[in-house]
Design a protein around this motif. Sequence first.
Motif, mmCIF file in Angstrom:
data_model
loop_
_atom_site.group_PDB
_atom_site.id
_atom_site.type_symbol
_atom_site.label_atom_id
_atom_site.label_comp_id
_atom_site.label_asym_id
_atom_site.label_seq_id
_atom_site.Cartn_x
_atom_site.Cartn_y
_atom_site.Cartn_z
ATOM 1 N N ASP A 237 -7.872 69.992 22.088
ATOM 2 C CA ASP A 237 -8.497 70.742 23.068
ATOM 3 C C ASP A 237 -7.420 71.659 23.989
ATOM 4 O O ASP A 237 -7.705 72.867 24.297
ATOM 5 N N VAL A 238 -6.221 71.195 23.881
ATOM 6 C CA VAL A 238 -4.967 71.962 24.523
ATOM 7 C C VAL A 238 -4.781 73.133 23.604
ATOM 8 O O VAL A 238 -4.732 74.463 24.131
ATOM 9 N N ARG A 239 -4.708 72.977 22.361
ATOM 10 C CA ARG A 239 -4.158 74.062 21.304
ATOM 11 C C ARG A 239 -5.402 74.992 21.161
ATOM 12 O O ARG A 239 -5.148 76.239 21.252
ATOM 13 N N THR A 240 -6.615 74.610 21.212
ATOM 14 C CA THR A 240 -7.972 75.345 21.188
ATOM 15 C C THR A 240 -7.913 76.302 22.428
ATOM 16 O O THR A 240 -8.181 77.624 22.229
ATOM 17 N N ALA A 241 -7.799 75.644 23.419
ATOM 18 C CA ALA A 241 -7.783 76.385 24.669
ATOM 19 C C ALA A 241 -6.754 77.692 24.949
ATOM 20 O O ALA A 241 -7.108 78.577 25.260
ATOM 21 N N LEU A 242 -5.648 77.243 24.346
ATOM 22 C CA LEU A 242 -4.597 78.134 24.606
ATOM 23 C C LEU A 242 -4.784 79.379 23.744
ATOM 24 O O LEU A 242 -4.794 80.508 24.053
ATOM 25 N N ILE A 243 -5.298 79.177 22.445
ATOM 26 C CA ILE A 243 -5.855 80.169 21.539
ATOM 27 C C ILE A 243 -6.882 81.043 22.009
ATOM 28 O O ILE A 243 -6.915 82.366 22.033
ATOM 29 N N GLU A 244 -7.843 80.686 22.599
ATOM 30 C CA GLU A 244 -9.068 81.143 23.258
ATOM 31 C C GLU A 244 -8.689 81.769 24.583
ATOM 32 O O GLU A 244 -9.194 83.046 24.654
ATOM 33 N N LEU A 245 -7.955 81.393 25.232
ATOM 34 C CA LEU A 245 -7.460 82.156 26.264
ATOM 35 C C LEU A 245 -6.374 83.395 25.956
ATOM 36 O O LEU A 245 -6.642 84.484 26.323
ATOM 37 N N GLU A 246 -5.664 83.260 24.996
ATOM 38 C CA GLU A 246 -4.711 84.313 24.499
ATOM 39 C C GLU A 246 -5.583 85.593 23.890
ATOM 40 O O GLU A 246 -5.451 86.621 24.033
ATOM 41 N N THR A 247 -6.791 84.854 23.175
ATOM 42 C CA THR A 247 -7.766 85.947 22.477
ATOM 43 C C THR A 247 -8.352 86.497 23.567
ATOM 44 O O THR A 247 -8.740 87.800 23.610
ATOM 45 N N ALA A 248 -8.699 85.759 24.626
ATOM 46 C CA ALA A 248 -9.666 86.505 25.800
ATOM 47 C C ALA A 248 -9.037 87.554 26.375
ATOM 48 O O ALA A 248 -9.562 88.611 26.843
ATOM 49 N N ILE A 249 -7.722 87.209 26.700
ATOM 50 C CA ILE A 249 -6.839 88.346 27.507
ATOM 51 C C ILE A 249 -6.865 89.521 26.671
ATOM 52 O O ILE A 249 -6.981 90.753 27.204
ATOM 53 N N GLY A 250 -6.627 89.538 25.205
ATOM 54 C CA GLY A 250 -6.246 90.732 24.614
ATOM 55 C C GLY A 250 -8.100 91.342 24.455
ATOM 56 O O GLY A 250 -7.792 92.579 24.443
ATOM 57 N N GLU A 251 -8.759 90.727 24.420
ATOM 58 C CA GLU A 251 -10.156 91.304 24.389
ATOM 59 C C GLU A 251 -10.741 92.040 25.710
ATOM 60 O O GLU A 251 -11.155 93.087 25.463
ATOM 61 N N VAL A 252 -10.287 91.575 26.812
ATOM 62 C CA VAL A 252 -10.484 91.949 27.982
ATOM 63 C C VAL A 252 -9.923 93.327 28.129
ATOM 64 O O VAL A 252 -10.261 94.550 28.277
ATOM 65 N N ARG A 253 -8.688 93.500 27.873
ATOM 66 C CA ARG A 253 -7.832 94.654 27.953
ATOM 67 C C ARG A 253 -8.580 95.797 26.828
ATOM 68 O O ARG A 253 -8.475 96.850 26.925
ATOM 69 N N LEU A 254 -8.687 95.386 25.554
ATOM 70 C CA LEU A 254 -9.528 96.277 24.761
ATOM 71 C C LEU A 254 -10.781 96.766 25.137
ATOM 72 O O LEU A 254 -11.163 98.074 25.008
ATOM 73 N N ALA A 255 -11.687 95.771 25.761
ATOM 74 C CA ALA A 255 -12.850 96.291 26.236
ATOM 75 C C ALA A 255 -12.857 97.120 27.322
ATOM 76 O O ALA A 255 -13.761 98.129 27.318
ATOM 77 N N GLU A 256 -11.812 97.186 28.349
ATOM 78 C CA GLU A 256 -11.528 97.815 29.299
ATOM 79 C C GLU A 256 -11.197 99.424 28.880
ATOM 80 O O GLU A 256 -11.824 100.198 29.331
ATOM 81 N N SER A 257 -10.585 99.300 28.096
ATOM 82 C CA SER A 257 -10.042 100.711 27.354
ATOM 83 C C SER A 257 -11.110 101.453 26.640
ATOM 84 O O SER A 257 -11.584 102.588 27.064
ATOM 85 N N ASN A 258 -12.213 100.796 25.702
ATOM 86 C CA ASN A 258 -13.081 101.000 25.198
ATOM 87 C C ASN A 258 -14.323 101.331 25.974
ATOM 88 O O ASN A 258 -15.153 102.573 25.915
#
Length: 509
Positions: A415-436
Amino acid sequence: MRYNRAIFLAWLVTSMAWAQFGGSGAQRSTPATQLPESGRVAPGTVTTHQQAAPDPSGNVVNGSILIGGDFEGSVPAEKVPSGPIHLTLADAVKFGLTANLGVLTADDTARASRAERLRALSGLLPTLSVDASETSTQINLAAFGFKFNIPPSYGFSIPSVVGPFQYSQLLGNLSQSIYDPVARRNWHASQENERASNLSTRDARELVVLAVAGAYLQAIATDARVVSQRAQVDNAQAVYHQAEVRKEAGTNARIDVTRTLVELQGQQQRLNALQSDLRKQKLALARLIGLPLDHELMLSDQLAFNPPALPDAAGAVQQAFQKRWDLQAAASQVRAAEMVVSAARAERLPSASLTADYGVLGSPTSNHGVYTVTGAVNVPVFQGGRVKADVAQAEATLHQRQAELADQRGRVEQDVRTALIELETAIGEVRLAESNRGFAAETLHDARDRFNAGVATTVEVVQAQEQVASAESDYISGLFAFDLARLSLSRALGEAETDLPTLLSGVRP
């Protein structure tokens, strides 16, 4: 004198009959209280999930929350005011912790475990009682085989029927276990069971926070999509109107008007579908927190983006091992099973008990004190293989619960490792989505200017408008995935209820 002798003889006969027919057999030792093989008693499940969007043109991940079992339902809240209900995230969770069926079921399980612990403790504490009775009796001695033929010269006779006569009795009774190793171990096992139930209740509260907050985030994400989609409908309506004006002026073909009309109706269909989803999600949220389904929910909070510093994975896992209530409950279940194994083996040991009573016996005008004190020692000699069977069953349960504890540790780490991966991915996706999002808006603005100037067709405008709609959708999906990932990490660390006030404390970028 003659009457007293008859009473004495009647009492003697009655005592002999009781000793012959009313005595108890050999007592058996206290058995070990066996536990269910599995110690998992969760009333339901709440899980979050993040996966890549199936559309190759998209650049975000899709987050979702799955709620099952008792956590889907609730007990209706009382005294809810009429009219629309303005609901913040904190208010929704507060309602959920009060009314959600999952936490109520866990509370009831904890109360039942507390009752089992008190029942086990009662076997170790003294039992006191007071008995009062008034007896009137008549005895047929001939029925017991007594026939008296006493010569008259003796000066007395014994009748075949004695009585009726009355006597009163007032006794205080005491029963106390002096040494019972099985009962004591059963009590210790019940203490661990109660502790495990209390820990499971704390974990159920964490799951309710995850369920309610996740459902709330999902609803406000859909609400944001509805707002964004209305803007897309307005843009499509404006482009359609421009196409009609240019057709009437003779500078545009009919196909351009038809193309913009198809785009407008497609945007309207998406808006209708999103509005339908939002209504259903609000109903599901109301069911989670016990609010009436006929009230309109007005969600006050918005999705936020405030990326935290990602913790070290190894340190986060160790923190979860210390704080996760479900893991601590599983450890208590193992300790309870160990105590039951010890109790089953202690069935071979002797036990000692004490019983006593003291009171008065006779009539109100003539009575005398009576008492009985009995100390007993029970030494098991042969119990037909019962002890061996109890030990085998208890050891099987212990092995099962040890396996569940090991599995739970692995699940917590995952659970912990999965949540960390998902949080890291979501941060990058928000920044890309904001630029797009910014690029798509700029492209649509240029396309409309070119269309108004007559140097572009509606194809370019429609394509640009679709890009804007996709970028807005990706941006909202990224925000939802980010907030849900933050919530999932808090749950994985055992701090969902603690971290809730700061969940939406960020700002929309």
